[in-house]
Design a protein around this motif. Structure first.
Motif, mmCIF file in Angstrom:
data_model
loop_
_atom_site.group_PDB
_atom_site.id
_atom_site.type_symbol
_atom_site.label_atom_id
_atom_site.label_comp_id
_atom_site.label_asym_id
_atom_site.label_seq_id
_atom_site.Cartn_x
_atom_site.Cartn_y
_atom_site.Cartn_z
ATOM 1 N N LEU A 94 0.848 -1.183 0.000
ATOM 2 C CA LEU A 94 0.000 0.000 0.000
ATOM 3 C C LEU A 94 0.888 1.239 0.000
ATOM 4 C CD1 LEU A 94 -2.571 -1.105 2.739
ATOM 5 C CD2 LEU A 94 -2.825 -1.306 0.252
ATOM 6 N N VAL A 95 0.696 2.109 -0.987
ATOM 7 C CA VAL A 95 1.491 3.331 -1.120
ATOM 8 C C VAL A 95 0.546 4.517 -1.060
ATOM 9 C CG1 VAL A 95 3.164 4.591 -2.519
ATOM 10 C CG2 VAL A 95 3.102 2.086 -2.609
ATOM 11 N N GLY A 96 0.790 5.431 -0.135
ATOM 12 C CA GLY A 96 -0.083 6.584 -0.030
ATOM 13 C C GLY A 96 0.412 7.572 1.005
ATOM 14 N N PRO A 97 -0.141 8.783 1.008
ATOM 15 C CA PRO A 97 0.293 9.816 1.960
ATOM 16 C C PRO A 97 -0.132 9.491 3.371
ATOM 17 C CG PRO A 97 -1.615 10.562 0.720
ATOM 18 C CD PRO A 97 -1.209 9.256 0.112
ATOM 19 N N PRO A 98 0.450 10.166 4.358
ATOM 20 C CA PRO A 98 0.035 9.939 5.751
ATOM 21 C C PRO A 98 -1.449 10.232 5.928
ATOM 22 C CG PRO A 98 2.080 11.214 5.657
ATOM 23 C CD PRO A 98 1.570 11.124 4.262
ATOM 24 N N GLY A 99 -2.116 9.391 6.721
ATOM 25 C CA GLY A 99 -3.529 9.609 6.992
ATOM 26 C C GLY A 99 -4.477 9.056 5.950
ATOM 27 N N SER A 100 -3.977 8.315 4.975
ATOM 28 C CA SER A 100 -4.852 7.791 3.931
ATOM 29 C C SER A 100 -5.516 6.477 4.330
ATOM 30 C CB SER A 100 -4.073 7.605 2.621
ATOM 31 O OG SER A 100 -2.944 6.776 2.812
ATOM 32 N N CYS A 103 7.185 9.244 -0.896
ATOM 33 C CA CYS A 103 8.403 10.074 -0.899
ATOM 34 C C CYS A 103 8.756 10.399 0.546
ATOM 35 C CB CYS A 103 8.175 11.350 -1.720
ATOM 36 S SG CYS A 103 6.977 12.472 -0.964
ATOM 37 N N PRO A 104 9.908 11.041 0.804
ATOM 38 C CA PRO A 104 10.286 11.339 2.194
ATOM 39 C C PRO A 104 9.275 12.182 2.947
ATOM 40 C CG PRO A 104 12.199 11.531 0.772
ATOM 41 C CD PRO A 104 11.028 11.312 -0.141
ATOM 42 N N CYS A 105 8.685 13.198 2.309
ATOM 43 C CA CYS A 105 7.709 14.035 3.009
ATOM 44 C C CYS A 105 6.338 13.373 3.032
ATOM 45 C CB CYS A 105 7.625 15.418 2.394
ATOM 46 S SG CYS A 105 6.643 15.530 0.871
ATOM 47 N N GLY A 106 6.108 12.444 2.112
ATOM 48 C CA GLY A 106 4.879 11.677 2.111
ATOM 49 C C GLY A 106 3.796 12.165 1.175
ATOM 50 N N TYR A 107 4.013 13.276 0.456
ATOM 51 C CA TYR A 107 2.913 13.875 -0.303
ATOM 52 C C TYR A 107 3.161 13.940 -1.797
ATOM 53 C CZ TYR A 107 1.296 15.122 4.327
ATOM 54 O OH TYR A 107 0.869 15.049 5.622
ATOM 55 N N PHE A 108 4.076 13.141 -2.311
ATOM 56 C CA PHE A 108 4.280 13.112 -3.761
ATOM 57 C C PHE A 108 3.018 12.569 -4.446
ATOM 58 C CE2 PHE A 108 5.515 10.573 -7.517
ATOM 59 C CZ PHE A 108 5.919 11.617 -8.332
ATOM 60 N N ARG A 167 7.279 18.503 -0.956
ATOM 61 C CA ARG A 167 8.476 19.327 -0.775
ATOM 62 C C ARG A 167 9.738 18.648 -1.279
ATOM 63 N NH1 ARG A 167 6.350 19.143 4.425
ATOM 64 N NH2 ARG A 167 8.227 18.046 5.121
ATOM 65 N N CYS A 168 9.620 17.451 -1.825
ATOM 66 C CA CYS A 168 10.791 16.668 -2.203
ATOM 67 C C CYS A 168 11.188 16.948 -3.650
ATOM 68 C CB CYS A 168 10.511 15.170 -2.034
ATOM 69 S SG CYS A 168 9.942 14.718 -0.384
ATOM 70 N N SER A 169 12.496 16.919 -3.908
ATOM 71 C CA SER A 169 12.994 17.052 -5.270
ATOM 72 C C SER A 169 12.828 15.707 -5.989
ATOM 73 C CB SER A 169 14.460 17.453 -5.261
ATOM 74 O OG SER A 169 15.264 16.393 -4.733
ATOM 75 N N VAL A 178 13.233 9.593 -6.131
ATOM 76 C CA VAL A 178 13.821 8.404 -6.762
ATOM 77 C C VAL A 178 14.685 7.641 -5.768
ATOM 78 C CG1 VAL A 178 15.416 7.615 -8.545
ATOM 79 C CG2 VAL A 178 13.701 9.344 -9.087
ATOM 80 N N ARG A 179 15.512 8.349 -4.996
ATOM 81 C CA ARG A 179 16.376 7.686 -4.012
ATOM 82 C C ARG A 179 15.534 6.993 -2.945
ATOM 83 N NH1 ARG A 179 19.684 12.343 -4.393
ATOM 84 N NH2 ARG A 179 18.730 13.150 -2.482
ATOM 85 N N TYR A 180 14.461 7.629 -2.547
ATOM 86 C CA TYR A 180 13.587 7.050 -1.511
ATOM 87 C C TYR A 180 12.954 5.757 -2.003
ATOM 88 C CZ TYR A 180 9.902 6.963 2.067
ATOM 89 O OH TYR A 180 9.072 6.609 3.089
#
Length: 387
Positions: free
Chosen positions: A101-107, A232-237, A245-247, A252-254
């Protein structure tokens, strides 16, 4: 110990202290006596006389019988929205498939994972005994959890030894404690890479072998993996309600912390979106766990009747024989596999998932719609380059 002795032609009578005796008595047809003190044992075997049960409850032959099953856990109806994720978990429970499961925090990733074990078909007595034996070996067995599939959720700081087992003498790890149950790995990419790569063998074989200089041990590890991660690291890609906020390089590295071979062994990949406030507040309760479990149990029974094992375990000629498909479905799968660059393992896993989808619909042959839905669950993680 009781389970191992039960396989002998003439199993002995076990005399055990309280706690241990109740565990051993779970094994059918075993003679188990509970002795509260060593003096009770001495009194039962007087010198020069025939054995006789002493007075009182210090020497008690435990009656055969199993404790009642544990009460059900949290209900799937508590999760608002996320119909696609619930559908994926239903397929996973019916066919024995692993899920990412891939998703932002709180999903809702954790809520879904905590409710997944109750979607699985009820445990058979043999499965319950095997699960209880591993838990007893680790010293964590409880009669209150009898006949309830375990859910293990180790923290992402867990080492490879804690996850797969080890030590001296070797002890079972989290994957063995989740035998016939669920292993939930939240924040998947935060686990040590060595620990994640150690999952590849048990995901394929259902067992883990631990070799030490003076000893070799093998533990069962037939678990269902439910993994969750942020994109992603911040969670919101990719989120629509909050900016990432991630480049691109950070994203990609994450995501590259997960190796291709490990992702290949996870049957269903699913992206979750955060729910809008209106959807969260106004959506009525969805289907209950009991309703979904009925469908999963029926589909699992259909597979067992047809092939003697769940769909996730199909391989080789068995997969070809039991995953028969229409010509149109075969053409669709060939085109999708070539376009997405799948390995042979990826194609086989898509076929197993499609077989489960067909079982849920009561279809003998795989149709194009079954294969198309399975393909949707084999998509790789979305990268910045893919939008």
């Amino acid at each position: 110990m009781s389970l191992a002795l039960h396989g002998q032609a003439h199993p002995p009578t076990l005399v055990l202290p309280p706690g241990s005796a109740e565990e051993a008595a779970l094994v059918p047809d075993m003679q188990v006596v509970r002795a509260r003190h060593l003096l009770d044992v001495v009194a039962a075997f007087p010198p020069g006389g025939s054995p006789a049960a002493p007075a009182g409850d210090g020497w008690t032959l435990l009656q055969a019988g199993l404790p009642p099953a544990a009460a059900a856990g949290p209900d799937l109806a508590d999760v608002k929205g996320q119909s696609a994720a619930k559908r994926a978990l239903e397929i996973a429970a019916a066919g024995g498939h692993s899920v990412l499961l891939v998703g932002p925090p709180g999903s809702g990733k954790s809520m879904l994972a905590q409710r997944f074990a109750n979607l699985l078909p009820p445990m058979h007595t043999e499965e319950a005994l095997q699960s209880a034996a591993v838990a007893s070996l680790a010293g964590i067995f409880s009669l209150g959890q009898w006949m309830r599939r375990p859910t293990r959720a180790p923290h992402h700081t867990a080492s490879a030894v804690a996850l797969v087992g080890g030590g001296s003498p070797p002890r079972p790890g989290e994957i063995s404690l989740a035998h016939h149950g669920v292993l939930f790995l939240d924040e998947l990419v935060e686990f040590p890479r060595a620990a994640l790569e150690a999952l590849r063998e048990p995901l394929e074989t259902g067992r883990i072998a631990i070799a030490r200089a003076a000893q070799r041990a093998e533990f069962p590890a037939r678990f269902l993996l439910i993994a969750a991660m942020n994109p992603c690291p911040c969670g919101y890609f990719g989120a629509t309600h909050r900016a990432c906020r991630c480049s691109p390089d950070q994203v990609v590295r994450y995501q590259s912390k997960l190796s291709g071979p490990l992702l290949d062994r996870i049957d269903l990949h699913l992206e979750l979106a955060a729910l809008a406030p209106q959807e969260l507040l106004d959506t009525p309760a969805a289907e209950s766990t009991a309703t979904v479990r009925e469908r999963c149990t029926a589909a699992r029974a259909l597979a067992l009747q047809r092939q003697g094992q769940c769909n996730q375990a199909l391989a080789g000629q068995d997969l070809e024989r039991h995953a028969a498909r229409t010509e149109e479905a075969s053409r669709f799968l060939n085109h999708a596999a070539a376009r997405l660059g799948w390995s042979a393992r990826g194609i086989h896993r898509a076929l197993r998932v499609a077989r489960t989808i067909a079982d849920l619909q009561g279809s003998e042959k795989l149709q194009t719609s079954h294969v198309a839905e399975a393909v949707q669950y084999r998509r790789a993680l979305r990268s910045p380059a893919a939008g």
